[in-house]
Write a protein that holds these residues in place. Structure first.
Motif, PDB file in Angstrom:
ATOM      1  N   VAL A  53       0.837  -1.208   0.000  1.00  0.00           N
ATOM      2  CA  VAL A  53       0.000   0.000   0.000  1.00  0.00           C
ATOM      3  C   VAL A  53       0.867   1.250   0.000  1.00  0.00           C
ATOM      4  O   VAL A  53       0.592   2.215  -0.737  1.00  0.00           O
ATOM      5  N   GLU A  54       1.926   1.264   0.796  1.00  0.00           N
ATOM      6  CA  GLU A  54       2.837   2.417   0.822  1.00  0.00           C
ATOM      7  C   GLU A  54       3.491   2.628  -0.536  1.00  0.00           C
ATOM      8  O   GLU A  54       3.694   3.765  -0.979  1.00  0.00           O
ATOM      9  N   LEU A  55       3.817   1.527  -1.211  1.00  0.00           N
ATOM     10  CA  LEU A  55       4.400   1.611  -2.557  1.00  0.00           C
ATOM     11  C   LEU A  55       3.402   2.233  -3.540  1.00  0.00           C
ATOM     12  O   LEU A  55       3.746   3.152  -4.298  1.00  0.00           O
ATOM     13  N   LEU A  56       2.163   1.737  -3.527  1.00  0.00           N
ATOM     14  CA  LEU A  56       1.124   2.273  -4.408  1.00  0.00           C
ATOM     15  C   LEU A  56       0.871   3.748  -4.123  1.00  0.00           C
ATOM     16  O   LEU A  56       0.716   4.559  -5.042  1.00  0.00           O
ATOM     17  N   HIS A  57       0.830   4.090  -2.845  1.00  0.00           N
ATOM     18  CA  HIS A  57       0.623   5.474  -2.405  1.00  0.00           C
ATOM     19  C   HIS A  57       1.745   6.375  -2.924  1.00  0.00           C
ATOM     20  O   HIS A  57       1.490   7.467  -3.448  1.00  0.00           O
ATOM     21  N   HIS A  58       2.974   5.910  -2.817  1.00  0.00           N
ATOM     22  CA  HIS A  58       4.134   6.705  -3.232  1.00  0.00           C
ATOM     23  C   HIS A  58       4.162   6.886  -4.755  1.00  0.00           C
ATOM     24  O   HIS A  58       4.386   7.995  -5.252  1.00  0.00           O
ATOM     25  N   ILE A  59       3.913   5.809  -5.482  1.00  0.00           N
ATOM     26  CA  ILE A  59       3.933   5.886  -6.950  1.00  0.00           C
ATOM     27  C   ILE A  59       2.830   6.797  -7.460  1.00  0.00           C
ATOM     28  O   ILE A  59       2.985   7.500  -8.462  1.00  0.00           O
ATOM     29  N   ASN A  60       1.701   6.814  -6.750  1.00  0.00           N
ATOM     30  CA  ASN A  60       0.566   7.639  -7.154  1.00  0.00           C
ATOM     31  C   ASN A  60       0.730   9.111  -6.766  1.00  0.00           C
ATOM     32  O   ASN A  60      -0.180   9.925  -6.965  1.00  0.00           O
ATOM     33  N   LEU A  61       1.902   9.432  -6.183  1.00  0.00           N
ATOM     34  CA  LEU A  61       2.262  10.819  -5.835  1.00  0.00           C
ATOM     35  C   LEU A  61       1.284  11.457  -4.844  1.00  0.00           C
ATOM     36  O   LEU A  61       0.958  12.641  -4.946  1.00  0.00           O
ATOM     37  N   ARG A  62       0.830  10.660  -3.895  1.00  0.00           N
ATOM     38  CA  ARG A  62      -0.039  11.188  -2.850  1.00  0.00           C
ATOM     39  C   ARG A  62       0.805  11.559  -1.628  1.00  0.00           C
ATOM     40  O   ARG A  62       1.872  11.004  -1.403  1.00  0.00           O
ATOM     41  N   GLU A  63       0.301  12.485  -0.848  1.00  0.00           N
ATOM     42  CA  GLU A  63       1.071  12.991   0.294  1.00  0.00           C
ATOM     43  C   GLU A  63       0.685  12.347   1.623  1.00  0.00           C
ATOM     44  O   GLU A  63       1.510  12.179   2.513  1.00  0.00           O
ATOM     45  N   ILE A 106      -4.908  14.875  -2.032  1.00  0.00           N
ATOM     46  CA  ILE A 106      -3.573  14.609  -1.478  1.00  0.00           C
ATOM     47  C   ILE A 106      -3.437  13.218  -0.857  1.00  0.00           C
ATOM     48  O   ILE A 106      -2.338  12.823  -0.476  1.00  0.00           O
ATOM     49  N   GLY A 107      -4.559  12.491  -0.753  1.00  0.00           N
ATOM     50  CA  GLY A 107      -4.503  11.304   0.092  1.00  0.00           C
ATOM     51  C   GLY A 107      -4.882   9.978  -0.525  1.00  0.00           C
ATOM     52  O   GLY A 107      -5.539   9.887  -1.572  1.00  0.00           O
ATOM     53  N   THR A 108      -4.441   8.931   0.175  1.00  0.00           N
ATOM     54  CA  THR A 108      -4.820   7.549  -0.101  1.00  0.00           C
ATOM     55  C   THR A 108      -5.517   7.014   1.144  1.00  0.00           C
ATOM     56  O   THR A 108      -5.033   7.206   2.255  1.00  0.00           O
ATOM     57  N   LEU A 109      -6.638   6.340   0.947  1.00  0.00           N
ATOM     58  CA  LEU A 109      -7.350   5.702   2.050  1.00  0.00           C
ATOM     59  C   LEU A 109      -7.263   4.193   1.877  1.00  0.00           C
ATOM     60  O   LEU A 109      -7.701   3.654   0.856  1.00  0.00           O
ATOM     61  N   PHE A 110      -6.680   3.512   2.865  1.00  0.00           N
ATOM     62  CA  PHE A 110      -6.581   2.049   2.837  1.00  0.00           C
ATOM     63  C   PHE A 110      -7.496   1.469   3.908  1.00  0.00           C
ATOM     64  O   PHE A 110      -7.356   1.779   5.086  1.00  0.00           O
ATOM     65  N   ILE A 111      -8.432   0.631   3.484  1.00  0.00           N
ATOM     66  CA  ILE A 111      -9.342  -0.046   4.411  1.00  0.00           C
ATOM     67  C   ILE A 111      -9.000  -1.535   4.403  1.00  0.00           C
ATOM     68  O   ILE A 111      -9.236  -2.230   3.407  1.00  0.00           O
ATOM     69  N   LYS A 112      -8.441  -1.995   5.510  1.00  0.00           N
ATOM     70  CA  LYS A 112      -8.062  -3.410   5.632  1.00  0.00           C
ATOM     71  C   LYS A 112      -9.254  -4.229   6.121  1.00  0.00           C
ATOM     72  O   LYS A 112      -9.953  -3.820   7.035  1.00  0.00           O
ATOM     73  N   ASN A 113      -9.475  -5.374   5.477  1.00  0.00           N
ATOM     74  CA  ASN A 113     -10.609  -6.254   5.794  1.00  0.00           C
ATOM     75  C   ASN A 113     -11.936  -5.575   5.476  1.00  0.00           C
ATOM     76  O   ASN A 113     -12.810  -5.433   6.336  1.00  0.00           O
ATOM     77  N   ILE A 114     -12.082  -5.184   4.226  1.00  0.00           N
ATOM     78  CA  ILE A 114     -13.265  -4.441   3.789  1.00  0.00           C
ATOM     79  C   ILE A 114     -14.551  -5.245   4.013  1.00  0.00           C
ATOM     80  O   ILE A 114     -15.641  -4.664   4.144  1.00  0.00           O
ATOM     81  N   HIS A 115     -14.453  -6.576   4.087  1.00  0.00           N
ATOM     82  CA  HIS A 115     -15.641  -7.414   4.279  1.00  0.00           C
ATOM     83  C   HIS A 115     -16.283  -7.205   5.649  1.00  0.00           C
ATOM     84  O   HIS A 115     -17.433  -7.592   5.862  1.00  0.00           O
ATOM     85  N   PHE A 116     -15.541  -6.595   6.589  1.00  0.00           N
ATOM     86  CA  PHE A 116     -16.096  -6.321   7.917  1.00  0.00           C
ATOM     87  C   PHE A 116     -16.915  -5.026   7.960  1.00  0.00           C
ATOM     88  O   PHE A 116     -17.581  -4.744   8.960  1.00  0.00           O
ATOM     89  N   LEU A 117     -16.849  -4.236   6.901  1.00  0.00           N
ATOM     90  CA  LEU A 117     -17.579  -2.965   6.888  1.00  0.00           C
ATOM     91  C   LEU A 117     -19.078  -3.239   6.766  1.00  0.00           C
ATOM     92  O   LEU A 117     -19.495  -4.140   6.028  1.00  0.00           O
ATOM     93  N   ASP A 118     -19.899  -2.473   7.482  1.00  0.00           N
ATOM     94  CA  ASP A 118     -21.342  -2.698   7.427  1.00  0.00           C
ATOM     95  C   ASP A 118     -21.880  -2.375   6.038  1.00  0.00           C
ATOM     96  O   ASP A 118     -21.302  -1.584   5.293  1.00  0.00           O
TER      97      ASP A 118
END
Length: 248
Positions: A53-63, A106-118
């Motif tokens: 995720v950090e790699l994807l965030h960095h390549i996508n030029l997000r802060e 400016i941002g990336t949002l990472f949601i781990k275990n998305i299946h737990f979201l209501d």
């Protein structure tokens, strides 16, 4: 060519220093998705999620990277309120800035275990991914936002949709850009050894580890016989083996 010549490609090669067919295909797909702005679903070992995720965030030029880790099914709307804000009449005392607003552009949002979201929050998220507008929770007020969404799950989301346990709308948005890493358990032996060579070479080029001896074919066979399940574990195992071998 891109993997070898661009900064983004070199970062991916550093994460996965191997050239075998299975891993090369995965790296090319990872690079393509890293350069896009689409929402992404990851199916990777837990130990490899954050580094990817950090790699994807960095390549996508997000802060700014924000991580939400769901450990169990959400039973209230706290996550929804955090992401989208809420109608003032429901929570007049505590009007926090919606996370999608603070991460806008400016941002990336990472949601781990998305299946737990209501389910209701899943529907709101699917709408945002599809249209680029999010609705303040419990209202029809829409706000545009540009936030890279990355989710992860080890569950079969298609089956959960069939069982009415996961949002079909969110699944339809995420299934287009789902990426799963080849299992190290079933990876061909030559590819695994090639990956071991890559991590060994990385360790030997580190200033603090230049005194280490390289791994022999026998050492690689030992790793092959008891395979780690993640890139993190494999890299750690290679480094420990190098240090133990050199200490002797």
């Amino acid at each position: 060519l891109y993997l070898e010549t661009t900064q983004s490609g070199k970062l991916i090669n550093q994460l996965i220093p191997a050239t075998g067919p299975s891993l090369l295909k995965f790296k090319i797909e990872l690079l393509k998705l890293a350069l896009s702005k689409k929402a992404l679903l990851l199916d990777l070992p837990n130990e490899d999620l954050i580094s990817t995720v950090e790699l994807l965030h960095h390549i996508n030029l997000r802060e700014k990277l924000h991580v939400i880790t769901l450990q169990a099914p959400t039973e209230n709307f706290d996550v929804a309120v955090k992401l989208f804000g809420i109608n003032a009449m429901f929570n007049a005392r505590n009007q926090e800035v919606p996370l999608l607003h603070s991460l806008n552009n400016i941002g990336t949002l990472f949601i781990k275990n998305i299946h737990f979201l209501d389910r209701e929050t899943q529907e709101y998220l699917a709408e945002f991914i599809k249209y680029g507008f999010y609705r303040t929770f419990k209202t029809n007020q829409k706000t545009a936002a540009n936030v890279r969404i990355i989710c992860s799950s080890h569950q079969d989301l298609y089956t959960l949709v069939q069982e009415n346990k996961f949002s079909a709308a969110l699944f339809n948005e995420l299934k287009r850009t789902t990426i799963a890493m080849p299992s190290l358990i079933t990876l061909p032996e030559e590819e695994l050894k090639n990956l071991v060579d890559g991590y060994s070479e990385q360790a030997l080029h580190t200033d603090s580890l230049k005194h280490l001896l390289s791994l022999t074919e026998h050492d690689k066979n030992k790793i092959n016989s008891v395979r780690p399940t993640s890139l993190y574990d494999l890299k750690h195992k290679v480094q420990l083996m190098l240090m133990h071998k050199s200490k002797k």
